[in-house]
Motif scaffolding. Structure first.
Motif, PDB file in Angstrom:
ATOM      1  N   ILE A  27       0.853  -1.195   0.000  1.00  0.00           N
ATOM      2  CA  ILE A  27       0.000   0.000   0.000  1.00  0.00           C
ATOM      3  C   ILE A  27       0.886   1.240   0.000  1.00  0.00           C
ATOM      4  CG2 ILE A  27      -1.710   1.313   1.339  1.00  0.00           C
ATOM      5  CD1 ILE A  27      -2.632  -1.419   2.507  1.00  0.00           C
ATOM      6  N   ARG A  28       0.552   2.208  -0.828  1.00  0.00           N
ATOM      7  CA  ARG A  28       1.294   3.466  -0.852  1.00  0.00           C
ATOM      8  C   ARG A  28       0.361   4.598  -0.454  1.00  0.00           C
ATOM      9  NH1 ARG A  28       5.463   5.115  -3.729  1.00  0.00           N
ATOM     10  NH2 ARG A  28       4.873   6.906  -2.468  1.00  0.00           N
ATOM     11  N   SER A  29       0.942   5.644   0.137  1.00  0.00           N
ATOM     12  CA  SER A  29       0.151   6.834   0.452  1.00  0.00           C
ATOM     13  C   SER A  29       1.036   8.054   0.320  1.00  0.00           C
ATOM     14  CB  SER A  29      -0.408   6.740   1.876  1.00  0.00           C
ATOM     15  OG  SER A  29       0.645   6.821   2.819  1.00  0.00           O
ATOM     16  N   GLU A  30       0.433   9.160  -0.034  1.00  0.00           N
ATOM     17  CA  GLU A  30       1.183  10.417  -0.095  1.00  0.00           C
ATOM     18  C   GLU A  30       0.722  11.339   1.021  1.00  0.00           C
ATOM     19  OE1 GLU A  30       3.831  11.579  -1.690  1.00  0.00           O
ATOM     20  OE2 GLU A  30       4.048   9.632  -2.652  1.00  0.00           O
ATOM     21  N   GLU A  31       1.661  12.080   1.555  1.00  0.00           N
ATOM     22  CA  GLU A  31       1.334  13.058   2.593  1.00  0.00           C
ATOM     23  C   GLU A  31       0.304  14.021   2.016  1.00  0.00           C
ATOM     24  OE1 GLU A  31       4.807  14.880   4.186  1.00  0.00           O
ATOM     25  OE2 GLU A  31       3.678  16.024   5.687  1.00  0.00           O
ATOM     26  N   ASN A  32      -0.776  14.216   2.744  1.00  0.00           N
ATOM     27  CA  ASN A  32      -1.840  15.098   2.289  1.00  0.00           C
ATOM     28  C   ASN A  32      -2.374  14.705   0.907  1.00  0.00           C
ATOM     29  OD1 ASN A  32      -3.431  17.121   3.196  1.00  0.00           O
ATOM     30  ND2 ASN A  32      -2.230  18.770   2.257  1.00  0.00           N
ATOM     31  N   GLY A  33      -2.173  13.476   0.528  1.00  0.00           N
ATOM     32  CA  GLY A  33      -2.577  13.026  -0.806  1.00  0.00           C
ATOM     33  C   GLY A  33      -3.264  11.683  -0.732  1.00  0.00           C
ATOM     34  N   PRO A  34      -3.373  11.013  -1.865  1.00  0.00           N
ATOM     35  CA  PRO A  34      -4.135   9.757  -1.910  1.00  0.00           C
ATOM     36  C   PRO A  34      -3.369   8.525  -1.427  1.00  0.00           C
ATOM     37  CG  PRO A  34      -3.314  10.276  -4.088  1.00  0.00           C
ATOM     38  CD  PRO A  34      -2.853  11.390  -3.180  1.00  0.00           C
ATOM     39  N   ALA A  35      -4.087   7.414  -1.339  1.00  0.00           N
ATOM     40  CA  ALA A  35      -3.495   6.115  -1.034  1.00  0.00           C
ATOM     41  C   ALA A  35      -3.889   5.174  -2.165  1.00  0.00           C
ATOM     42  CB  ALA A  35      -4.035   5.592   0.287  1.00  0.00           C
ATOM     43  N   TRP A  36      -3.016   4.190  -2.470  1.00  0.00           N
ATOM     44  CA  TRP A  36      -3.342   3.257  -3.548  1.00  0.00           C
ATOM     45  C   TRP A  36      -2.645   1.912  -3.366  1.00  0.00           C
ATOM     46  CZ3 TRP A  36       0.155   7.231  -3.891  1.00  0.00           C
ATOM     47  CH2 TRP A  36       1.416   6.945  -4.400  1.00  0.00           C
ATOM     48  N   ARG A  37      -3.063   0.958  -4.233  1.00  0.00           N
ATOM     49  CA  ARG A  37      -2.530  -0.408  -4.164  1.00  0.00           C
ATOM     50  C   ARG A  37      -1.383  -0.577  -5.149  1.00  0.00           C
ATOM     51  NH1 ARG A  37      -7.654  -0.021  -5.233  1.00  0.00           N
ATOM     52  NH2 ARG A  37      -9.269  -0.797  -3.850  1.00  0.00           N
ATOM     53  N   GLN A  38      -0.307  -1.221  -4.685  1.00  0.00           N
ATOM     54  CA  GLN A  38       0.767  -1.605  -5.595  1.00  0.00           C
ATOM     55  C   GLN A  38       0.417  -2.967  -6.229  1.00  0.00           C
ATOM     56  OE1 GLN A  38       4.339  -0.095  -5.819  1.00  0.00           O
ATOM     57  NE2 GLN A  38       4.882  -0.046  -3.651  1.00  0.00           N
ATOM     58  N   SER A  39       1.237  -3.385  -7.183  1.00  0.00           N
ATOM     59  CA  SER A  39       0.965  -4.675  -7.860  1.00  0.00           C
ATOM     60  C   SER A  39       0.984  -5.843  -6.865  1.00  0.00           C
ATOM     61  CB  SER A  39       2.003  -4.931  -8.959  1.00  0.00           C
ATOM     62  OG  SER A  39       3.300  -5.083  -8.393  1.00  0.00           O
ATOM     63  N   ILE A  40       1.905  -5.800  -5.894  1.00  0.00           N
ATOM     64  CA  ILE A  40       2.052  -6.931  -4.961  1.00  0.00           C
ATOM     65  C   ILE A  40       0.883  -7.047  -3.980  1.00  0.00           C
ATOM     66  CG2 ILE A  40       4.587  -6.937  -5.113  1.00  0.00           C
ATOM     67  CD1 ILE A  40       4.596  -5.611  -2.294  1.00  0.00           C
ATOM     68  N   PHE A  41       0.019  -6.044  -3.978  1.00  0.00           N
ATOM     69  CA  PHE A  41      -1.166  -6.082  -3.117  1.00  0.00           C
ATOM     70  C   PHE A  41      -2.015  -7.320  -3.427  1.00  0.00           C
ATOM     71  CE2 PHE A  41      -5.591  -5.074  -2.232  1.00  0.00           C
ATOM     72  CZ  PHE A  41      -5.574  -4.276  -1.095  1.00  0.00           C
ATOM     73  N   TRP A  42      -2.130  -7.653  -4.735  1.00  0.00           N
ATOM     74  CA  TRP A  42      -3.162  -8.594  -5.166  1.00  0.00           C
ATOM     75  C   TRP A  42      -2.940 -10.030  -4.753  1.00  0.00           C
ATOM     76  CZ3 TRP A  42      -7.573  -6.650  -5.533  1.00  0.00           C
ATOM     77  CH2 TRP A  42      -7.717  -5.318  -5.920  1.00  0.00           C
ATOM     78  N   PRO A  43      -1.743 -10.612  -4.984  1.00  0.00           N
ATOM     79  CA  PRO A  43      -1.598 -12.005  -4.520  1.00  0.00           C
ATOM     80  C   PRO A  43      -1.792 -12.122  -3.016  1.00  0.00           C
ATOM     81  CG  PRO A  43       0.432 -11.194  -5.580  1.00  0.00           C
ATOM     82  CD  PRO A  43      -0.593 -10.138  -5.737  1.00  0.00           C
ATOM     83  N   PHE A  44      -1.312 -11.135  -2.271  1.00  0.00           N
ATOM     84  CA  PHE A  44      -1.483 -11.175  -0.816  1.00  0.00           C
ATOM     85  C   PHE A  44      -2.965 -11.117  -0.459  1.00  0.00           C
ATOM     86  CE2 PHE A  44      -1.769  -9.988   3.518  1.00  0.00           C
ATOM     87  CZ  PHE A  44      -0.585 -10.359   4.146  1.00  0.00           C
ATOM     88  N   ALA A  45      -3.675 -10.157  -1.044  1.00  0.00           N
ATOM     89  CA  ALA A  45      -5.092  -9.959  -0.687  1.00  0.00           C
ATOM     90  C   ALA A  45      -5.907 -11.210  -0.992  1.00  0.00           C
ATOM     91  CB  ALA A  45      -5.664  -8.762  -1.439  1.00  0.00           C
TER      92      ALA A  45
END
Ligand code: AHR
Length: 502
Positions: free
Chosen positions: A361-379
């Protein structure tokens, strides 16, 4: 490419240890600050927990989260992170050359874990501290009340004990980079005594001894043997850590990384069991793979590298925020397969880390959050790997890799969840150019149908280096896998070249 897989309903390895789907939150870079915790962010709740990040964490589905480090914990005073926030000391953190504000500490992590629905795996500092600080932290956390430390916890806002059951006896103390690095004898004795004293406070806790930081450590094997010779009776698990990357474009070896994980796990099992036999112990010590992932360890002078001190003392700087591509996601899928295939002995595993720092998972300060590619097999594996682990018999075409010799093109793990009547199959096609025809015999399962089939591969018009960044958006993800058929007890499908599928 062809692969034949046989799954037999009664041929199982035991229950899926749900703690295999663990993660890790360290006070490192932007995992805590501007990751899970950012007071003032538009999505933050009154406690400063980012709800956009929390939503993605719940979707990812980790079952247990290790905290607060990592290398950080070996110089950390847990007392700095409790009590009124405005009274907490600012400290230098030598592990990552940063300034720690201590605005986030134990109570905050417990509150966050409750919201995330995750079990806590707490590490004690056996680098600069020892038996006393470790047992005091257990008393502060788990004793109901009526003593100085348990009443201090109440005063600090938590009337109820935290009831933390899973504890790491330090972190990577075999590594010369660790604050308070020790020899195996020094650490073995300390782990034994700290573990004993912690159990005197709470007999119900489970303890993880530090194992090797990776399988190519010069002390690998000897370290586990010596440590356990001292501490076998006191501990329940020994830890393993491993990070992998694609070296010099050798993608074939990189895709075969799970072979190294298999080797590492099986070697530690042998070592642990040799100590069991020599010491005539009846209990088994199991394995906790409490740090693993893909991590591109670039030159130490690179801007975001942890030991780059040229930038001075910073607060939550950007450290090792790897952008993961399609190949990395496939490797992560096969690493999860390796863990699951060894679920009779590997009972805990934590992907390192959860947000921003080598994270799904990535997030930006005062900005959005999103899923990286490796999110999916884990999830998907955290969601679907339930019930019994099936022993898959795999007959796959092979390819040659420089590091690991001949390797199966198709990599597999499978589970059987009797409660839901569901078989889950997790497969990767490591072939760079060829699709793979997979034929699965499901012996003992009748009347099956396909309820879901998804694949993560190279997105249209892109290559295997495609990533999900702030600029690109989430271009790497799952899509339906078409053409999956079940006839009687045979399941057939074709995997596109270079993909992971469920
Ligand atoms: O996860 C990043 C770091 O890698 C951890 O702090 C340490 O334990 C390991 O070396």
């Amino acid at each position: 490419t062809n692969a034949r897989i046989t799954l037999v309903r009664d041929f199982t390895l035991g229950e899926v240890p749900r703690r295999l789907f663990g993660s890790f939150v360290e006070h490192m870079g932007r995992c805590v600050y501007t990751g899970i915790f950012e007071p003032g962010h538009p999505e933050a709740d009154e406690k400063g927990f980012r709800q956009d990040v929390l939503k993605l964490v719940k979707e990812l589905g980790p079952t247990v989260v290790r905290y607060p480090g990592g290398n950080f914990v070996s110089g950390y005073n847990w007392e700095d992170g409790v009590g009124p926030v405005d009274k907490r000391p600012r400290r230098l953190d030598g592990a990552w050359h940063t300034v720690e504000s201590n605005a986030f500490g134990l109570h905050e992590f417990v509150d966050w874990s409750r919201l995330a629905g995750t079990e806590i795996m707490e590490a004690v500092n056996l680098g600069t501290r020892g038996v006393d600080a470790a047992r005091e932290l257990v008393e502060y956390s788990n004793h109901p009340g009526g003593t100085y430390l348990s009443d201090l916890r109440k005063q600090n806002g938590s009337a109820e004990p935290f009831d933390i059951k899973l504890w790491c006896l330090g972190n990577e103390l075999d590594g010369p980079w660790q604050i308070g690095h020790k020899t195996a004898h020094e650490y073995g004795r300390l782990a034994q005594e700290a573990g004993k004293a912690m159990r005197f406070v709470d007999p119900d806790i489970e303890l993880v001894a530090v194992g090797s930081s990776h399988s190519s450590m010069p002390t690998f094997g000897e370290w586990e043997h010596t440590v356990l010779t001292h501490a076998y009776d006191e501990v329940d698990y020994v830890s393993l850590h491993a990070y992998y990357q694609e070296d010099d474009g050798d993608v074939k070896s990189f895709l075969a990384t799970a072979v190294d994980m298999d080797y590492f796990i099986e070697s530690v099992v042998s070592t642990v069991d040799a100590v069991r036999a020599a010491g005539k112990h009846s209990k088994h010590v199991n394995l906790s793979f409490d740090e693993w992932n893909v991590w591109y360890q670039r030159g130490l002078d690179t801007d975001d590298q942890p030991h780059n001190v040229s930038k001075g003392w910073r607060e939550h700087p950007r450290l090792i925020e790897d952008a993961y591509n399609v190949t990395d996601a496939i490797v992560v899928g096969t690493l999860l397969n390796s863990l699951l295939r060894h679920g009779d002995r590997v009972k805990i595993a934590n992907q390192a880390q959860l947000v921003n720092v080598i994270a799904p998972i990535r997030s930006e300060e005062n900005g959005p959050a999103w899923r990286q590619s490796i999110f999916w097999p884990f999830a998907r594996m955290a969601e679907l790997a339930r019930g019994q682990i099936l022993r898959a018999s795999v007959d796959s075409d092979k390819y040659e890799s420089a590091k690991f010799g001949d390797v199966d093109v198709v990599d597999v793990s499978a589970t059987w969840d009797e409660d839901n009547g569901r078989v889950a199959l997790f497969v990767a096609n490591r072939g760079l150019d060829e699709s793979a025809d997979v034929d699965v015999s499901l012996s003992g399962f009748v009347g099956g149908r396909v309820s879901r089939a998804e694949v993560l591969g190279v997105p249209n018009g892109k290559d295997r280096f495609a990533t999900n960044t702030l600029e690109s958006g989430e271009q790497v993800g799952l899509s339906p896998l078409a053409g999956v058929t079940v006839t009687g007890s045979r399941l057939r499908f074709t995997l596109p070249a270079l993909c992971w599928a469920v």
